[in-house]
Design a protein around this motif. Structure first.
Motif, PDB file in Angstrom:
ATOM      1  N   ARG A 271       0.839  -1.203   0.000  1.00  0.00           N
ATOM      2  CA  ARG A 271       0.000   0.000   0.000  1.00  0.00           C
ATOM      3  C   ARG A 271       0.875   1.254   0.000  1.00  0.00           C
ATOM      4  NH1 ARG A 271      -2.149  -2.413   4.326  1.00  0.00           N
ATOM      5  NH2 ARG A 271      -1.927  -0.549   5.608  1.00  0.00           N
ATOM      6  N   CYS A 272       1.918   1.250   0.829  1.00  0.00           N
ATOM      7  CA  CYS A 272       2.829   2.398   0.870  1.00  0.00           C
ATOM      8  C   CYS A 272       3.550   2.563  -0.464  1.00  0.00           C
ATOM      9  CB  CYS A 272       3.833   2.229   2.013  1.00  0.00           C
ATOM     10  SG  CYS A 272       3.099   2.393   3.662  1.00  0.00           S
ATOM     11  N   PHE A 273       3.894   1.443  -1.086  1.00  0.00           N
ATOM     12  CA  PHE A 273       4.537   1.464  -2.402  1.00  0.00           C
ATOM     13  C   PHE A 273       3.660   2.212  -3.395  1.00  0.00           C
ATOM     14  CE2 PHE A 273       5.699  -0.050  -6.543  1.00  0.00           C
ATOM     15  CZ  PHE A 273       7.031  -0.449  -6.489  1.00  0.00           C
ATOM     16  N   ALA A 274       2.350   1.890  -3.412  1.00  0.00           N
ATOM     17  CA  ALA A 274       1.431   2.527  -4.354  1.00  0.00           C
ATOM     18  C   ALA A 274       1.366   4.033  -4.128  1.00  0.00           C
ATOM     19  CB  ALA A 274       0.045   1.907  -4.232  1.00  0.00           C
ATOM     20  N   ARG A 275       1.268   4.441  -2.870  1.00  0.00           N
ATOM     21  CA  ARG A 275       1.216   5.879  -2.606  1.00  0.00           C
ATOM     22  C   ARG A 275       2.535   6.545  -2.988  1.00  0.00           C
ATOM     23  NH1 ARG A 275      -0.353   9.178   2.960  1.00  0.00           N
ATOM     24  NH2 ARG A 275       0.314  11.210   2.177  1.00  0.00           N
ATOM     25  N   PHE A 276       3.647   5.889  -2.686  1.00  0.00           N
ATOM     26  CA  PHE A 276       4.971   6.462  -2.968  1.00  0.00           C
ATOM     27  C   PHE A 276       5.142   6.742  -4.462  1.00  0.00           C
ATOM     28  CE2 PHE A 276       9.423   5.979  -4.172  1.00  0.00           C
ATOM     29  CZ  PHE A 276      10.081   6.795  -3.266  1.00  0.00           C
TER      30      PHE A 276
ATOM     31  N   ALA B 136       0.717   6.284   5.284  1.00  0.00           N
ATOM     32  CA  ALA B 136       1.129   7.580   5.835  1.00  0.00           C
ATOM     33  C   ALA B 136       2.594   7.829   5.509  1.00  0.00           C
ATOM     34  CB  ALA B 136       0.920   7.623   7.345  1.00  0.00           C
ATOM     35  N   VAL B 137       2.916   9.073   5.181  1.00  0.00           N
ATOM     36  CA  VAL B 137       4.302   9.506   5.013  1.00  0.00           C
ATOM     37  C   VAL B 137       4.752  10.142   6.318  1.00  0.00           C
ATOM     38  CG1 VAL B 137       5.853  11.057   3.775  1.00  0.00           C
ATOM     39  CG2 VAL B 137       4.034   9.860   2.530  1.00  0.00           C
ATOM     40  N   VAL B 138       5.911   9.713   6.817  1.00  0.00           N
ATOM     41  CA  VAL B 138       6.427  10.248   8.080  1.00  0.00           C
ATOM     42  C   VAL B 138       7.419  11.368   7.815  1.00  0.00           C
ATOM     43  CG1 VAL B 138       7.532   9.661  10.276  1.00  0.00           C
ATOM     44  CG2 VAL B 138       6.118   7.967   9.108  1.00  0.00           C
ATOM     45  N   PHE B 139       8.448  11.105   7.023  1.00  0.00           N
ATOM     46  CA  PHE B 139       9.412  12.139   6.652  1.00  0.00           C
ATOM     47  C   PHE B 139      10.261  11.652   5.486  1.00  0.00           C
ATOM     48  CE2 PHE B 139      11.540   9.669  10.001  1.00  0.00           C
ATOM     49  CZ  PHE B 139      12.777   9.392   9.451  1.00  0.00           C
TER      50      PHE B 139
END
Length: 276
Positions: A80-85, A267-270
């Motif tokens: 999921r994070c990959f897709a948003r990234f 979620a993106v942290v930094f």
């Protein structure tokens, strides 16, 4: 060299995501351990690499490294994070993204900026394919651990999972049984260990001791495996909310011959740069 990265998480399962399309770097085990180190590196459960595809049928290659530097087949929260990234970095404008993993092709569907649905593919039950040392396929198996006989479910969601039903995950022996089962000789490639508490036919609480990472706040493939096991045993209906320490995931499985779908937050942290 200086390496750009983004720190992200999905329901508390945290990642260092690295774009290897716009920058060049060949991953090394010792670098993965440094990136994952929470004292001397960035700190994460897994490192996710975005690479150019080597097949015309997919959009990207998706590689996953555990905190101990080992490369693994699949990570649902990471997907999921990959897709948003890749959308945030404008590497694609697609809302349906196909990625090649070591465990097979995943289809990622971006619902909105913060939520992604992943087609996780069909669960695998054949012991040899998990892999798991068992004479024949079954819904559950006996497993001897430190002189006690446990009953577990075993299946693959692109990576191996062992599932134990417990009365209360708050008091479950995750820290003691987790590492023993992870390295049990019946699982030749080690295994992710899920401790699941069935709250109702549509609600599960889950803690996961992940192979090569220890207990994490969330495990997407672990949530899928727990839902599938519970549905097989008749404990759960075909759409389930899995409550992990880091947040909730929605899992749906219509039964044999169907893919498992998982929907959850990102979620993106930094963002930063590290010298390796």
């Amino acid at each position: 060299m200086l390496l750009k990265f983004t720190k992200m998480h999905g329901a508390g399962n945290d990642f260092v995501v690295i774009d290897l399309i716009s920058q060049r770097y060949r991953p090394r085990e010792q670098d993965m351990r440094l990136l994952a180190d929470r004292h001397f590196g960035v700190g994460c459960d897994q490192i996710l690499l975005v690479e150019a595809p080597d097949s015309p049928n997919v959009d990207f290659r998706y590689r996953i490294f555990n905190a101990d530097g080992s490369e693994v087949e699949n990570c649902g929260n990471g997907a999921r994070c990959f897709a948003r990234f890749v959308r945030d970095k404008q590497l694609t404008g697609k809302r349906v993204i196909r990625v090649q993993t070591a465990g097979g092709v995943l289809e990622l569907r971006v619902r909105d900026k913060h939520r992604v649905e992943v087609d996780m593919g069909m669960p695998v039950f054949a012991p040899a394919a998990i892999p798991f040392a068992a004479a024949a396929q079954a819904d559950n198996y006996p497993l001897e651990v430190d002189g006690q006989q446990l009953e577990i479910g075993a299946l693959s969601m692109g990576n191996p999972h062992a599932l134990l039903r417990v009365d209360d995950i708050d008091t479950a022996p995750v820290a003691t049984l987790g590492p023993i089962i992870e390295r049990h000789p019946d699982f030749p490639q080690r295994v992710n260990v899920g401790f699941m508490q069935v709250v109702s036919a549509r609600d599960v609480r889950l803690r996961v001791y992940e192979r090569g990472a220890g207990e994490t706040l969330a495990c997407g493939t672990g949530a899928c495996a727990a839902a599938v096991y519970g549905i097989l045993r008749g404990w759960l209906q075909d759409t389930v909310t899995v409550q992990l320490p880091g947040g909730k995931l929605e899992i749906a499985w219509a039964g044999m011959g169907h893919s498992v779908t998982m929907t959850g937050p990102t979620a993106v942290v930094f963002e930063g740069t590290i010298r390796i």
